[in-house]
Design a protein around this motif. Sequence first.
Motif, PDB file in Angstrom:
ATOM      1  N   GLY A 192      49.638 110.930 -11.030  1.00 20.50           N
ATOM      2  CA  GLY A 192      50.137 109.884 -10.298  1.00 20.50           C
ATOM      3  C   GLY A 192      50.102 110.181  -8.665  1.00 20.50           C
ATOM      4  O   GLY A 192      49.354 111.289  -8.397  1.00 20.50           O
ATOM      5  N   PRO A 193      50.466 109.233  -8.059  1.00 18.80           N
ATOM      6  CA  PRO A 193      50.038 109.400  -6.417  1.00 18.80           C
ATOM      7  C   PRO A 193      51.135 110.471  -5.902  1.00 18.80           C
ATOM      8  O   PRO A 193      51.898 110.965  -6.644  1.00 18.80           O
ATOM      9  CB  PRO A 193      50.532 108.185  -6.009  1.00 18.80           C
ATOM     10  CG  PRO A 193      51.551 107.409  -7.158  1.00 18.80           C
ATOM     11  CD  PRO A 193      50.952 108.070  -8.219  1.00 18.80           C
ATOM     12  N   SER A 194      50.944 111.025  -4.810  1.00 15.73           N
ATOM     13  CA  SER A 194      51.635 112.073  -4.410  1.00 15.73           C
ATOM     14  C   SER A 194      52.993 111.628  -4.127  1.00 15.73           C
ATOM     15  O   SER A 194      53.318 110.506  -3.826  1.00 15.73           O
ATOM     16  CB  SER A 194      51.074 112.565  -2.904  1.00 15.73           C
ATOM     17  OG  SER A 194      51.166 111.358  -2.057  1.00 15.73           O
ATOM     18  N   GLY A 195      53.986 112.702  -4.608  1.00 10.63           N
ATOM     19  CA  GLY A 195      55.450 112.413  -4.264  1.00 10.63           C
ATOM     20  C   GLY A 195      56.027 111.550  -5.580  1.00 10.63           C
ATOM     21  O   GLY A 195      57.092 111.192  -5.673  1.00 10.63           O
ATOM     22  N   CYS A 196      55.323 111.563  -6.560  1.00 13.35           N
ATOM     23  CA  CYS A 196      55.655 110.770  -7.822  1.00 13.35           C
ATOM     24  C   CYS A 196      56.457 111.827  -8.701  1.00 13.35           C
ATOM     25  O   CYS A 196      56.977 111.090  -9.675  1.00 13.35           O
ATOM     26  CB  CYS A 196      54.584 110.154  -8.584  1.00 13.35           C
ATOM     27  SG  CYS A 196      53.699 111.651  -9.451  1.00 13.35           S
ATOM     28  N   GLY A 197      56.560 112.998  -8.397  1.00 11.87           N
ATOM     29  CA  GLY A 197      57.358 113.715  -9.243  1.00 11.87           C
ATOM     30  C   GLY A 197      56.848 114.605 -10.046  1.00 11.87           C
ATOM     31  O   GLY A 197      57.343 115.617 -10.821  1.00 11.87           O
ATOM     32  N   LYS A 198      55.378 114.522 -10.123  1.00 11.73           N
ATOM     33  CA  LYS A 198      54.822 115.460 -11.090  1.00 11.73           C
ATOM     34  C   LYS A 198      54.651 116.973 -10.893  1.00 11.73           C
ATOM     35  O   LYS A 198      55.010 117.809 -11.883  1.00 11.73           O
ATOM     36  CB  LYS A 198      53.419 114.777 -11.329  1.00 11.73           C
ATOM     37  CG  LYS A 198      52.429 115.000  -9.935  1.00 11.73           C
ATOM     38  CD  LYS A 198      51.100 114.003 -10.043  1.00 11.73           C
ATOM     39  CE  LYS A 198      50.207 114.472  -8.864  1.00 11.73           C
ATOM     40  NZ  LYS A 198      50.575 114.020  -7.553  1.00 11.73           N
ATOM     41  N   ARG A 247      55.180 107.508 -11.442  1.00  7.12           N
ATOM     42  CA  ARG A 247      55.149 106.899 -10.076  1.00  7.12           C
ATOM     43  C   ARG A 247      56.679 107.040  -9.755  1.00  7.12           C
ATOM     44  O   ARG A 247      57.663 106.548 -10.387  1.00  7.12           O
ATOM     45  CB  ARG A 247      54.846 105.575 -10.319  1.00  7.12           C
ATOM     46  CG  ARG A 247      55.034 104.946  -8.976  1.00  7.12           C
ATOM     47  CD  ARG A 247      55.365 103.263  -9.330  1.00  7.12           C
ATOM     48  NE  ARG A 247      54.867 102.454  -8.209  1.00  7.12           N
ATOM     49  CZ  ARG A 247      55.068 101.268  -8.219  1.00  7.12           C
ATOM     50  NH1 ARG A 247      55.572 100.560  -9.122  1.00  7.12           N
ATOM     51  NH2 ARG A 247      54.785 100.617  -6.986  1.00  7.12           N
ATOM     52  N   ASP A 248      57.126 107.599  -8.527  1.00  9.08           N
ATOM     53  CA  ASP A 248      58.387 107.542  -8.030  1.00  9.08           C
ATOM     54  C   ASP A 248      59.503 108.113  -8.718  1.00  9.08           C
ATOM     55  O   ASP A 248      60.641 107.638  -9.048  1.00  9.08           O
ATOM     56  CB  ASP A 248      58.750 106.176  -7.566  1.00  9.08           C
ATOM     57  CG  ASP A 248      58.048 105.492  -6.394  1.00  9.08           C
ATOM     58  OD1 ASP A 248      57.346 106.185  -5.580  1.00  9.08           O
ATOM     59  OD2 ASP A 248      57.927 104.395  -6.161  1.00  9.08           O
ATOM     60  N   GLY A 249      59.006 109.218  -9.432  1.00 11.01           N
ATOM     61  CA  GLY A 249      60.096 109.796 -10.504  1.00 11.01           C
ATOM     62  C   GLY A 249      60.009 109.358 -11.678  1.00 11.01           C
ATOM     63  O   GLY A 249      60.808 109.774 -12.517  1.00 11.01           O
TER      64      GLY A 249
END
Lengths: 311, 287, 395
Positions: free
Chosen positions: C38-44, C210-212
């Motif tokens: 996922g994109p950065s900051g997506c919670g992965k 995405r976004d958590g």
Amino acid sequence: MTQATLPKPPSQFSLRYGHLWFVLPGFLFFLAVMLLPLAFAFGVSMTNWSGLGNDLSFVGLANYAEILTYYPFYRAAFHNAVIFIAILIFQHTIGLYLAVLLNEKPRFMQFYRTVLFLPVIMSLVATGFVWTLMLSPNIGLVNPMLEAIGLGFLAGQWLSQPGTALAVIVFVTAWNSMGWSIIIYLSGLQNVPEELKQAAAMDGANTRQIFWRVVFPQLSPAFTALTVLTFIGTFRTFDVVYVLTGPLGAPNFGTDVLGTLIYRTAFGGSSFSSAEIRFAFGVAMALLMMVVMAAICWGLIRILRSREIEG
Amino acid sequence: MSSAPQLQRSQSDFGVFVGKTARTAVLVVASLWVLGPLFFMVIASFKSVPEFFINPFGLPKEWKIENYSRAWTDAQLSLTLPNTIIVTTVAVLVSTFLATMIAYGLSRKEKKFAMGLYTLFVAGLLVPVHAIILPLFIVLKAVGLFGTLLALIVPYIAMGLPLGVLVLTPIAAALPRDLVHAARMDGATEWQIFIRIVLPLMKPGLISVAILNGVWMWNEFFIPLILAFKPEVQTMPVGIVSFIGSYSTEWGLVFSSVVVSTLPVVIAYLLMTRQFQSGLTAGAVKG
Amino acid sequence: MATVSLRNLKKSYAGAAQPALSDLSIEIADGEFLVLVGPSGCGKSTALKMIGGLEDITSGEVLIGDQVVNDFASRDRDIAMVFQSYALYPHMSVFDNIAFPLQIAKVGKEEIARRVQEVAKTLQLEPYLQRRPGNLSGGQRQRVAMGRAIIRRPSVFLMDEPLSNLDAKLRVKMRAEVAQIQRQLAVTTIYVTHDQVEAMTMGDRVALMRDGVLQQVASPDEIYHDPANTFVAAFIGSPAMNLFYGTLLRDAGGIKVKLGDATLTVPDAALAKYNLVRDHAMTDIIVGLRPEDLEDAALQPDHPVDQVFEAQVALVESLGSDHMAHVALSAPAVAVEDDVDNLEEVSMTGDIQGRCICRFSSQSKARKGDVARVAVACERLHFFDPKTGRALRDT
């Protein structure tokens, strides 16, 4: 993964505050040696306890009130201030100049650097003795040297003349602390990017302009550090005075500083009878000095830091 | 007109030469100013009492080595030198170790509580020794440490903490978090992480702090002046000053004591000049 | 060896408006290689740290095997982790770095030496055992980090972008190596990356976040061919899927989709896959076209004429094997931004002229400025709900 060998989960507390266990042992030392005695000292400062015996009564802020009109306190503080200003000027002129010279990487730079910093690691007691010897009217080197270069009229009983005793304290302190200014300024100078100087040279600045307009402003963190350091050092000075002119700040209190005054008041100087020891009063002076110094330090740092940002 | 640039140039060559010589002269004078008195003191430490007055400035005609052996016995250096070594070594080791533990513990400063503790420790730098020394004296006496070397060691340990915490906390905070996480994953306990990962990685900072504290502890005068009454528990600076009270004319003896008390630090300094200079400066600039 | 179950995992930070991770549930089989992408900051990464015990769990459960490990310290979870920064201990030799977990576990010296040798051999690190990590290249460091993870034979590997600090060429090589080692050891692995190529090539399954919020968990093929929503469709695949607003029409010929001036017939195969499309007749929908499903019609004379549209070529990029033709389509393109808060806000771009990227084969003669006829493999069209962005099929 048998159930029997499963470890016990740690508690939520240890997860959240576990790292504070690392702080605890040191904190206990700190508490016992610094915080509790400080609280105790504050309590004592509101009594008239002499430091010995059980004879004491609560006097509130009377000790602090008395300090405000206690002439020796101001006299001592004035001497500290004189030393501070003189050392400050010395550090920011001679010290800075020597740092600039060393920054040009002369031959034997390592040697000069090592030598000039050497007094910093010496105790003030040793420094005091070295200069007692040098300044001794009978066996010291200073007077004969002055005569040799035609300044014989300056020679004298350095440590027993009121006019020169304080100057000697300043001189010896300068000798002991010069290394600080050199090393601090030198590391400041070494942090000035070479490109900055080259850019200024391209813009047509001469050596002097480069130093004052480009390099010097970059040194303001060093200036701040050194000023605060000097302030704390000179207002706490004790050893030099004790060794050179004794706990009385001889001659005739001409070199009496806060350190010796508080020492004498709280613990008694050699020629004081124990009847004159006023421990509580001395502690009150020490605490007042701590608060005032903290305030001034804070103010100094604020003023000097704001100047740094502008620079 | 046409010769003007050339004239200027030769002048500036000459100027460069003069300038360079003048600068070297300044450095030499400054170095002499530092070394001269020290040299003079070392010479003096080998002189007999009469020779001070017959021949105050020259080299001693007769090198009185026995000044040193007498300093060892009469000036009690046989007691105060080992005391100084023990007190400084123990206090430096313990204080630096504890300061590292505190710094590591506090380095997670997002917790407000830790930030408050940090400020408290650093504020310890401002506490005047004058104010706390008598309460300390009373406490030490009450717990029976007075009259032992611990009466100096314990206060030194605590008083070394503020500087240690000040210097080490930013270093601990700058340690890569992943290293600690990795060790945690690798099965290490918090204590193992500290001993095997954090402590070795903070070594440069530890050396700075150890030097910083070691120098003042070795040289400290005021605290032993109050807390150590007898030579058996005194350190050298106080030992020498109190000895002088009774032997004030024995200059040779006095200076040989001063030389002995200073020499170990000077040797350590000459061996590790860089570490001393950067270590002491690090503490000063942050303070 | 163990399964890993994440049950309604949630992470919220004090002061943050929305949770860093909300309601994540995934069952990971024993020995499976799961990629969290996922994109950065997506919670992965947050999810990975929670599994590893490096991050508090706000709510929900992590199970390793049958055991809820929420309250276990990392060292008690029987997991190993490879960090993006490698987190090699700089003061220890390569040998000691790899041996560290065994030393901590008080394994005998000979046993340690034997196992380190074994691991070093697998990872071709034998010549470097006495060096410090500072004297190794990026690839070697990466291998040491792997070695430290595998030596303990844990039940679960966690890998946090382990290849992202390598240069492109090395990354391709290590990608294969890591995947191979994982298959050899058959250890359950959770692998975090922002690189969709890594996700597609390495994982047994890919979980896109995405976004958590988890968007889809599926095999690489499935996530590519059957994306659950417009975000998945746009994220996976390079160049990305073309997404346009269109209108569904129904006439005698069947169901058609109108994209600006172009009209394409939707074949039964596509309708069977996107079984909800019929319900949306005569309404706006989002249509997705993969670039490789768009070919220069000049090269496919047999292509049904009702699956072709004409468009002006704005730009042709030659990749040698293919020509990427950017053609102008008079339909509004759908922008799926990483920073859009939720799927409902998939928005229209300002100009009605959407760019559509087609992967023409290299024989294509289409040049900039030409009007090209584009053959669409309509059986592989994708359809999404214009409001929710969800794929128009039952899941």
